[in-house]
Design a protein around this motif. Structure first.
Motif, short mmCIF file in Angstrom:
data_model
loop_
_atom_site.label_atom_id
_atom_site.label_comp_id
_atom_site.label_asym_id
_atom_site.label_seq_id
_atom_site.Cartn_x
_atom_site.Cartn_y
_atom_site.Cartn_z
N MET A 11 6.15 5.61 3.93
CA MET A 11 6.75 5.59 5.26
C MET A 11 8.18 5.02 5.22
O MET A 11 9.08 5.53 5.87
CB MET A 11 5.88 4.75 6.19
N LEU A 12 8.38 3.97 4.42
CA LEU A 12 9.69 3.35 4.31
C LEU A 12 10.69 4.24 3.58
O LEU A 12 11.82 4.44 4.02
CB LEU A 12 9.58 2.00 3.60
N ILE A 13 10.25 4.79 2.43
CA ILE A 13 11.16 5.62 1.64
C ILE A 13 11.54 6.89 2.38
O ILE A 13 12.61 7.46 2.17
CB ILE A 13 10.52 5.94 0.27
N LYS A 14 10.69 7.30 3.28
CA LYS A 14 10.96 8.52 4.06
C LYS A 14 12.05 8.31 5.10
O LYS A 14 12.70 9.26 5.53
CB LYS A 14 9.65 8.96 4.74
N ARG A 15 12.31 7.07 5.49
CA ARG A 15 13.23 6.80 6.59
C ARG A 15 14.69 7.06 6.21
O ARG A 15 15.14 6.68 5.12
CB ARG A 15 13.06 5.36 7.08
N ASP A 16 15.41 7.65 7.13
CA ASP A 16 16.83 7.94 6.90
C ASP A 16 17.69 6.69 7.01
O ASP A 16 18.81 6.68 6.51
CB ASP A 16 17.33 8.97 7.93
N LEU A 60 3.56 9.18 -8.82
CA LEU A 60 4.87 9.41 -8.22
C LEU A 60 4.93 10.66 -7.36
O LEU A 60 5.84 10.80 -6.54
CB LEU A 60 5.94 9.53 -9.32
N HIS A 61 3.99 11.57 -7.55
CA HIS A 61 4.08 12.93 -7.00
C HIS A 61 4.42 12.94 -5.50
O HIS A 61 5.31 13.67 -5.05
CB HIS A 61 2.76 13.67 -7.24
N ARG A 62 3.74 12.13 -4.70
CA ARG A 62 3.93 12.16 -3.25
C ARG A 62 5.30 11.63 -2.82
O ARG A 62 5.76 11.92 -1.71
CB ARG A 62 2.82 11.36 -2.57
N LYS A 77 0.84 -1.20 0.00
CA LYS A 77 0.00 0.00 0.00
C LYS A 77 0.88 1.26 0.00
O LYS A 77 1.94 1.30 0.62
CB LYS A 77 -0.92 0.01 1.22
N ALA A 78 0.40 2.29 -0.69
CA ALA A 78 1.18 3.52 -0.86
C ALA A 78 1.63 4.16 0.46
O ALA A 78 2.78 4.58 0.58
CB ALA A 78 0.38 4.52 -1.69
N PRO A 79 0.77 4.25 1.49
CA PRO A 79 1.23 4.88 2.74
C PRO A 79 2.41 4.15 3.39
O PRO A 79 3.29 4.79 3.96
CB PRO A 79 -0.02 4.82 3.63
N LEU A 80 2.41 2.81 3.28
CA LEU A 80 3.51 2.05 3.85
C LEU A 80 4.80 2.27 3.05
O LEU A 80 5.88 2.40 3.62
CB LEU A 80 3.17 0.57 3.89
#
Length: 469
Positions: free
Chosen positions: A184-189, A231-233, A178-181
C-alpha cells in the motif's frame, strides 16, 4: 440549562461513580496480577453505550446475587476507570497518558462503541502526540489498519510516513511490516523517497522475510525462486525508470535473475540507447505532496514545523499550514566557517534561523534572529528571538527551547563583522570554536540554560532566511 447547572449535574454523577452507591455491575478489568474489581450502575452504562445495552441482555451477561458480572481482561483497570468517568460525567483527561496508552484507550472505546470518544481521541493523538508514531511505526500502522473507525488517524499516519518515510524505513521493526501494508505504501504517488531508496528498502524487507543474505552470487536456484516470488507483487509498483544509470547498474541490474526479463531488457535499452524514451505503460514518477523541499544536510521537514511554531509561539503547525518558507542562505561546508562569508550570505536578509551540529555528537543547536545580521559591534533589541538545543538530531521531539529574557532583551542579538551568529550569552567568533556562557552574573545572560555546552566545536552549520508566505 445553564452551564452552572450542567457542571453541578456532572459533579453529582462523578460522585455517584466514586462512591459506588447502589451499584449493580461488577467489572473485572485487566488480567492476571493486574485484575481489579470495578463497580458501576447498569442504567447509566446502558444509556451511554450500545455495547453495555447488549452486554446486559439475558444472552450476554452473567448475573450473581442480583449484580451483573463483566470480565474485560483486554482493558487495563486504569483505562477502564478513564472510560467510566467519561460515561458518568462527560470528562476525560488524556494529558497524563503517553501515545501508546492513548492508542490502547482508543481501541477500548471502539470495542465499547462510545462514538464521541473515538473521534475525540483520534483528534487528540493527531494534535498532541505525533511523536508516538516514531516509537513503533510498524506496530502502530498494523494496529490502526485493523479498525475501520480509525479513519482520521489512519490517514494521518499514512500522510506522515509518506512525508517522512525514514520514520518507517529506518525503523528496526520495518522488516516486520506485513506485505499488504508495504504494498500500500510503495503504491502511493506521494511517498517522499528517491526511487532507489524504495527499491533498497524493499530488498531489505524481502531478504529478512526469507531469512537470506543480500548476495545473489551465493544463492541457490531455490533461493532465487523464493526471492522472485516474494518480490513479484511489488515489481510493478517500483518506478525503475526514475533510477539513475549508475544506481541501476550497481543496485538493480545485479538482481537481473530475479526480475522480469522484459523489464531488464527495456531498462537496458532506455539507459544505453540515446534519446530512448520509456515504454508507454510505465508508472508515472512520484509527486510528493509537500509544499516545500528543504535544502539541508542537518535537519528534516519535521524540524521546520517546530521552528514555525516557536516563531509564532503556537503549540503546533501541520506541515501544509506552515506560514513561512525557509531559504538556505549559508552552509559552512559549502561557504566556509569564516565570519566574512557568513555576513556576505546573511546580511540584509531579514529574519533568519541558524542550525549547527556539535562535533562528535548527535546534538543540534540553533537560534532565531527576527531582525538582521547587518552591523558592526552593535547590540540589537528584540523580545522574539530564541535559542534551542536538540539532543538527538534524528528526533526533533528532544528539543529544548529558550526565548530571550525580556529583562536582557537589549542584548538579544549582537552584530559584528568578525563574528558569526552571536546572540546574548551565545558566542561564535567566526571559527568552529563556539561558546555559551552559563553564568547568571554575566551582563549578557539573555538566554536560559537549555543544555547547550559551555564550549564546543561545531562540525557544520546552516543559516536559513525565514520568509513570510
Amino acid at each position: 440549562m445553564s452551564s452552572k447547572f450542567l457542571a453541578e449535574l456532572s459533579s453529582d454523577y462523578e460522585k455517584l461513580f466514586e462512591t459506588e452507591l447502589g451499584y449493580d455491575v461488577i467489572i473485572y478489568a485487566g488480567e492476571e496480577s493486574n485484575v481489579k474489581e470495578i463497580h458501576a450502575h447498569s442504567n447509566i452504562l446502558c444509556i451511554r453505550s450500545q455495547y453495555f445495552r447488549s452486554a446486559f441482555s439475558n444472552e450476554w451477561s452473567e448475573k450473581k446475587d442480583g449484580k451483573f458480572i463483566l470480565r474485560k481482561p483486554n482493558i487495563s483497570p486504569r483505562l477502564f476507570n478513564i472510560i467510566l468517568r467519561f460515561i458518568y460525567c462527560g470528562n476525560i483527561e488524556l494529558k497524563n497518558l503517553q501515545g501508546p496508552e492513548i492508542l490502547k484507550l482508543l481501541i477500548a472505546v471502539d470495542e465499547l462503541n462510545i462514538q464521541q470518544l473515538i473521534s475525540y481521541i483520534q483528534e487528540y493523538l493527531i494534535e498532541h502526540q505525533t511523536e508516538f508514531l516514531h516509537q513503533n511505526p510498524t506496530g502502530i500502522l498494523e494496529t490502526i489498519y485493523q479498525y475501520e473507525t480509525f479513519t482520521d488517524l489512519w490517514n494521518f499516519c499514512l500522510e506522515k510516513i509518506c512525508e517522512e518515510p525514514k520514520i518507517l524505513f529506518n525503523s528496526d521493526k520495518f522488516i516486520d511490516l506485513k506485505a499488504p501494508l508495504l504494498k500500500m505504501l510503495i503504491k502511493r504517488d506521494d511517498l517522499n523517497m528517491e526511487e532507489i531508496e524504495i527499491w533498497e528498502g524493499l530488498l531489505k524487507w524481502c531478504f529478512a522475510q526469507q531469512n537470506m543474505i543480500n548476495d545473489p552470487t551465493k544463492w541457490s536456484k531455490d533461493d532465487a525462486i523464493k526471492i522472485e516470488r516474494s518480490l513479484h507483487r511489488f515489481i510493478p509498483l517500483i518506478r525503475f525508470y526514475d533510477i539513475n544509470p549508475a544506481d541501476f547498474f550497481y543496485k538493480v541490474y545485479c538482481y537481473k535473475e530475479i526480475l522480469p526479463q522484459d523489464l531488464i531488457h527495456n531498462l537496458l535499452e532506455f539507459h544505453i540507447v540515446p534519446n530512448m524514451k520509456p515504454k508507454t505503460n510505465v508508472v508515472p514518477s512520484r509527486k510528493p505532496n509537500l509544499k516545500f523541499k528543504l535544502d539541508s544536510t542537518l535537519i528534516e521537514s519535521n524540524h521546520i514545523t517546530l521552528f514555525a511554531s516557536w516563531i509564532d509561539r503556537k503549540d503546533s503547525y501541520k506541515k501544509n499550514d506552515i506560514p513561512y518558507e525557509f531559504k538556505l542562505l549559508y552552509c559552512s561546508s559549502r561557504d566556509g566557517f569564516d565570519a566574512a562569508s557568513f555576513h556576505r550570505n546573511c546580511d540584509n536578509k531579514g529574519a533568519t534561523i541558524w542550525i549547527a551540529k556539535i562535533q562528535g555528537t548527535t546534538q543540534l543547536i540553533g537560534g532565531y534572529n527576527p531582525l538582521d545580521w547587518k552591523g558592526n559591534n552593535v547590540w540589537k533589541y528584540t523580545t522574539d528571538s530564541f535559542l534551542f538545543h536538540i539532543a538527538d538530531e534524528k528526533n526533533a521531539f528532544t528539543a529544548k527551547l529558550g526565548y530571550v529574557n525580556n529583562n536582557n532583551a537589549n542584548y538579544a542579538i549582537y552584530c559584528s563583522s568578525d563574528h558569526g551568529p552571536h546572540m546574548g550569552n551565545f558566542y561564535c567568533n567566526g571559527t568552529n570554536n563556539w561558546t555559551f556562557h552559563n553564568s547568571i552574573n554575566d551582563v549578557i545572560f539573555a538566554y536560559p540554560k537549555i543544555g547547550i555546552p559551555e564550549s564546543f566545536k561545531v562540525e557544520k552549520y546552516e543559516v536559513f532566511q525565514v520568509i513570510k508566505k
